[in-house]
Design a protein around this motif. Structure first.
Motif, PDB file in Angstrom:
ATOM      1  N   THR A 197       5.363  17.040   2.336  1.00  0.00           N
ATOM      2  CA  THR A 197       4.347  16.067   1.911  1.00  0.00           C
ATOM      3  C   THR A 197       4.919  14.653   1.892  1.00  0.00           C
ATOM      4  O   THR A 197       4.325  13.720   2.441  1.00  0.00           O
ATOM      5  CB  THR A 197       3.801  16.413   0.518  1.00  0.00           C
ATOM      6  OG1 THR A 197       3.257  17.731   0.541  1.00  0.00           O
ATOM      7  CG2 THR A 197       2.729  15.424   0.102  1.00  0.00           C
ATOM      8  N   VAL A 198       6.052  14.490   1.258  1.00  0.00           N
ATOM      9  CA  VAL A 198       6.628  13.149   1.132  1.00  0.00           C
ATOM     10  C   VAL A 198       7.148  12.651   2.476  1.00  0.00           C
ATOM     11  O   VAL A 198       7.125  11.444   2.755  1.00  0.00           O
ATOM     12  CB  VAL A 198       7.742  13.137   0.056  1.00  0.00           C
ATOM     13  CG1 VAL A 198       9.027  13.776   0.573  1.00  0.00           C
ATOM     14  CG2 VAL A 198       8.017  11.708  -0.409  1.00  0.00           C
ATOM     15  N   LEU A 238       2.172   9.676  -5.600  1.00  0.00           N
ATOM     16  CA  LEU A 238       2.778  10.968  -5.285  1.00  0.00           C
ATOM     17  C   LEU A 238       3.776  11.367  -6.366  1.00  0.00           C
ATOM     18  O   LEU A 238       3.906  12.563  -6.684  1.00  0.00           O
ATOM     19  CB  LEU A 238       3.468  10.895  -3.920  1.00  0.00           C
ATOM     20  CG  LEU A 238       4.060  12.224  -3.409  1.00  0.00           C
ATOM     21  CD1 LEU A 238       2.956  13.261  -3.236  1.00  0.00           C
ATOM     22  CD2 LEU A 238       4.801  12.006  -2.089  1.00  0.00           C
ATOM     23  N   TRP A 239       4.474  10.383  -6.931  1.00  0.00           N
ATOM     24  CA  TRP A 239       5.405  10.674  -8.023  1.00  0.00           C
ATOM     25  C   TRP A 239       4.663  11.294  -9.216  1.00  0.00           C
ATOM     26  O   TRP A 239       5.142  12.238  -9.833  1.00  0.00           O
ATOM     27  CB  TRP A 239       6.122   9.400  -8.443  1.00  0.00           C
ATOM     28  CG  TRP A 239       6.771   9.499  -9.799  1.00  0.00           C
ATOM     29  CD1 TRP A 239       6.249   9.097 -10.988  1.00  0.00           C
ATOM     30  CD2 TRP A 239       8.045  10.074 -10.092  1.00  0.00           C
ATOM     31  NE1 TRP A 239       7.116   9.377 -12.008  1.00  0.00           N
ATOM     32  CE2 TRP A 239       8.227   9.977 -11.494  1.00  0.00           C
ATOM     33  CE3 TRP A 239       9.040  10.660  -9.311  1.00  0.00           C
ATOM     34  CZ2 TRP A 239       9.372  10.437 -12.123  1.00  0.00           C
ATOM     35  CZ3 TRP A 239      10.194  11.124  -9.950  1.00  0.00           C
ATOM     36  CH2 TRP A 239      10.344  11.016 -11.334  1.00  0.00           C
ATOM     37  N   VAL A 240       3.503  10.755  -9.536  1.00  0.00           N
ATOM     38  CA  VAL A 240       2.718  11.280 -10.663  1.00  0.00           C
ATOM     39  C   VAL A 240       2.233  12.698 -10.371  1.00  0.00           C
ATOM     40  O   VAL A 240       2.297  13.586 -11.231  1.00  0.00           O
ATOM     41  CB  VAL A 240       1.523  10.354 -10.964  1.00  0.00           C
ATOM     42  CG1 VAL A 240       0.637  10.950 -12.055  1.00  0.00           C
ATOM     43  CG2 VAL A 240       2.014   8.978 -11.394  1.00  0.00           C
ATOM     44  N   LEU A 241       1.763  12.926  -9.140  1.00  0.00           N
ATOM     45  CA  LEU A 241       1.157  14.211  -8.790  1.00  0.00           C
ATOM     46  C   LEU A 241       2.180  15.258  -8.369  1.00  0.00           C
ATOM     47  O   LEU A 241       1.959  16.459  -8.551  1.00  0.00           O
ATOM     48  CB  LEU A 241       0.142  14.006  -7.658  1.00  0.00           C
ATOM     49  CG  LEU A 241      -1.023  13.062  -7.977  1.00  0.00           C
ATOM     50  CD1 LEU A 241      -1.861  12.811  -6.731  1.00  0.00           C
ATOM     51  CD2 LEU A 241      -1.887  13.627  -9.096  1.00  0.00           C
ATOM     52  N   HIS A 242       3.314  14.809  -7.784  1.00  0.00           N
ATOM     53  CA  HIS A 242       4.279  15.761  -7.220  1.00  0.00           C
ATOM     54  C   HIS A 242       5.696  15.189  -7.346  1.00  0.00           C
ATOM     55  O   HIS A 242       6.329  14.846  -6.349  1.00  0.00           O
ATOM     56  CB  HIS A 242       3.918  16.014  -5.754  1.00  0.00           C
ATOM     57  CG  HIS A 242       4.761  17.053  -5.084  1.00  0.00           C
ATOM     58  ND1 HIS A 242       5.173  18.213  -5.714  1.00  0.00           N
ATOM     59  CD2 HIS A 242       5.282  17.115  -3.824  1.00  0.00           C
ATOM     60  CE1 HIS A 242       5.896  18.933  -4.879  1.00  0.00           C
ATOM     61  NE2 HIS A 242       5.979  18.280  -3.730  1.00  0.00           N
ATOM     62  N   PRO A 243       6.236  15.100  -8.566  1.00  0.00           N
ATOM     63  CA  PRO A 243       7.566  14.496  -8.768  1.00  0.00           C
ATOM     64  C   PRO A 243       8.704  15.253  -8.099  1.00  0.00           C
ATOM     65  O   PRO A 243       9.767  14.670  -7.839  1.00  0.00           O
ATOM     66  CB  PRO A 243       7.723  14.487 -10.296  1.00  0.00           C
ATOM     67  CG  PRO A 243       6.773  15.525 -10.783  1.00  0.00           C
ATOM     68  CD  PRO A 243       5.621  15.512  -9.831  1.00  0.00           C
ATOM     69  N   ALA A 276       0.838  -1.207   0.000  1.00  0.00           N
ATOM     70  CA  ALA A 276       0.000   0.000   0.000  1.00  0.00           C
ATOM     71  C   ALA A 276       0.869   1.253   0.000  1.00  0.00           C
ATOM     72  O   ALA A 276       0.566   2.231  -0.701  1.00  0.00           O
ATOM     73  CB  ALA A 276      -0.929  -0.011   1.214  1.00  0.00           C
ATOM     74  N   GLY A 277       1.956   1.214   0.737  1.00  0.00           N
ATOM     75  CA  GLY A 277       2.881   2.349   0.744  1.00  0.00           C
ATOM     76  C   GLY A 277       3.517   2.579  -0.613  1.00  0.00           C
ATOM     77  O   GLY A 277       3.700   3.727  -1.050  1.00  0.00           O
ATOM     78  N   GLY A 278       3.848   1.492  -1.310  1.00  0.00           N
ATOM     79  CA  GLY A 278       4.420   1.625  -2.643  1.00  0.00           C
ATOM     80  C   GLY A 278       3.447   2.251  -3.623  1.00  0.00           C
ATOM     81  O   GLY A 278       3.837   3.075  -4.468  1.00  0.00           O
ATOM     82  N   VAL A 279       2.184   1.893  -3.515  1.00  0.00           N
ATOM     83  CA  VAL A 279       1.151   2.493  -4.363  1.00  0.00           C
ATOM     84  C   VAL A 279       1.027   3.994  -4.070  1.00  0.00           C
ATOM     85  O   VAL A 279       0.904   4.823  -4.985  1.00  0.00           O
ATOM     86  CB  VAL A 279      -0.199   1.787  -4.151  1.00  0.00           C
ATOM     87  CG1 VAL A 279      -1.307   2.490  -4.921  1.00  0.00           C
ATOM     88  CG2 VAL A 279      -0.114   0.324  -4.590  1.00  0.00           C
ATOM     89  N   LEU A 280       1.086   4.359  -2.789  1.00  0.00           N
ATOM     90  CA  LEU A 280       0.995   5.769  -2.407  1.00  0.00           C
ATOM     91  C   LEU A 280       2.179   6.570  -2.949  1.00  0.00           C
ATOM     92  O   LEU A 280       2.006   7.685  -3.465  1.00  0.00           O
ATOM     93  CB  LEU A 280       0.946   5.889  -0.887  1.00  0.00           C
ATOM     94  CG  LEU A 280      -0.384   5.544  -0.218  1.00  0.00           C
ATOM     95  CD1 LEU A 280      -0.217   5.488   1.295  1.00  0.00           C
ATOM     96  CD2 LEU A 280      -1.453   6.558  -0.594  1.00  0.00           C
ATOM     97  N   LEU A 281       3.389   6.016  -2.849  1.00  0.00           N
ATOM     98  CA  LEU A 281       4.570   6.717  -3.349  1.00  0.00           C
ATOM     99  C   LEU A 281       4.514   6.890  -4.867  1.00  0.00           C
ATOM    100  O   LEU A 281       4.906   7.936  -5.399  1.00  0.00           O
ATOM    101  CB  LEU A 281       5.836   5.959  -2.952  1.00  0.00           C
ATOM    102  CG  LEU A 281       6.221   5.998  -1.469  1.00  0.00           C
ATOM    103  CD1 LEU A 281       7.462   5.145  -1.218  1.00  0.00           C
ATOM    104  CD2 LEU A 281       6.469   7.432  -1.006  1.00  0.00           C
ATOM    105  N   THR A 282       4.031   5.869  -5.568  1.00  0.00           N
ATOM    106  CA  THR A 282       3.911   5.972  -7.019  1.00  0.00           C
ATOM    107  C   THR A 282       2.908   7.048  -7.405  1.00  0.00           C
ATOM    108  O   THR A 282       3.137   7.828  -8.350  1.00  0.00           O
ATOM    109  CB  THR A 282       3.480   4.619  -7.618  1.00  0.00           C
ATOM    110  OG1 THR A 282       4.411   3.610  -7.233  1.00  0.00           O
ATOM    111  CG2 THR A 282       3.432   4.692  -9.132  1.00  0.00           C
TER     112      THR A 282
END
Length: 237
Positions: free
Chosen positions: A204-205, A152-157, A144-150
């Motif tokens: 955020t991250v 965030l990468w799309v929305l806020h690289p 679930a954490g990996g999905v969240l980080l991915t």
């Protein structure tokens, strides 16, 4: 406590599901370096894992109300495929789908983890398979954490250090290319090892990183507390 033959068969199938789930999750972790070079592999493994969770665990769970698990799992698989296709062919649509995609996946994995804890607490015996089931629930938090980080990468690289991420733009969409590295980073945060791919100056991250770490520790604490509480109640009775 007497167990009927039907309950015993159900329990054996459920315990087999625990083992299969943990094996699938460990295989996903081991294949992350390969997924970095094969863009579609991580999505395929996530979809197969969701199907496996529905077939081998939800089906034989001692808990009722399985429709929610099936619905979220099916929707997660559909969104996973749609999201990656959109990122490749319609980037704007991919960004629009990012939020519902991550929300469904996190909710699905959260429901699975909660149901797994409840099922583990109701197990009549603590066997090796039950321990493996508890371990697979812990790894579900990392996924679930990996999905969240991915997401965030799309929305806020800008929240990530580009130099610490793989430069694989030649393979196509960069989001798909860095997803395995972000999944690995999630498990590093889950185990409190830490990771260098996050920008320390981005609030955020850092909040998300702390959320992943705390969730992992809370899972262990809650599971141990529930099991010990049940053992104590049995001793009192």
């Amino acid at each position: 406590m007497k167990i009927t033959p039907e309950q015993l068969l159900q329990m054996r199938r459920r315990h087999r599901g625990y083992r299969i789930t943990l094996g699938a999750q460990l295989l996903l972790l081991l294949l992350l370096p390969v997924a970095q070079r094969v863009p579609w592999l991580l999505s395929l493994m996530l979809c197969l894992l969701a199907i496996e969770l529905m077939v081998f665990l939800a089906r034989y769970s001692p808990l009722g109300r399985k429709r929610l698990t099936y619905s979220l799992g099916t929707l997660a698989v559909v969104l996973e495929i749609t999201w990656h296709l959109a990122l490749r062919w319609w980037p704007i649509l991919g960004k629009i789908l990012t939020l519902p995609h991550v929300m469904v996946w996190v909710l699905f994995l959260l429901v699975v983890a909660i149901r797994k804890v409840k099922a583990l607490v109701r197990e009549p015996y603590v066997t090796f398979s039950v321990v493996l089931g508890a371990a697979s629930g812990y790894l579900s938090v990392g996924l679930a954490g990996g999905v969240l980080l991915t997401a965030l990468w799309v929305l806020h690289p800008a929240a990530f250090l580009q130099s610490s991420l793989p430069q694989l733009s030649a393979l196509g969409d960069l989001t798909v290319a860095v997803a395995p590295a972000l999944m690995a980073a999630s498990f590093s945060l889950l185990t409190t090892v830490g990771t260098e791919v996050l920008r320390s100056s981005d609030v955020t991250v850092q909040v998300l990183a702390n959320l992943i770490t705390i969730s992992g520790q809370l899972y262990v604490a809650i599971l141990i507390g529930l099991i010990l509480g049940r053992v104590h109640r049995r001793a009192v009775i």
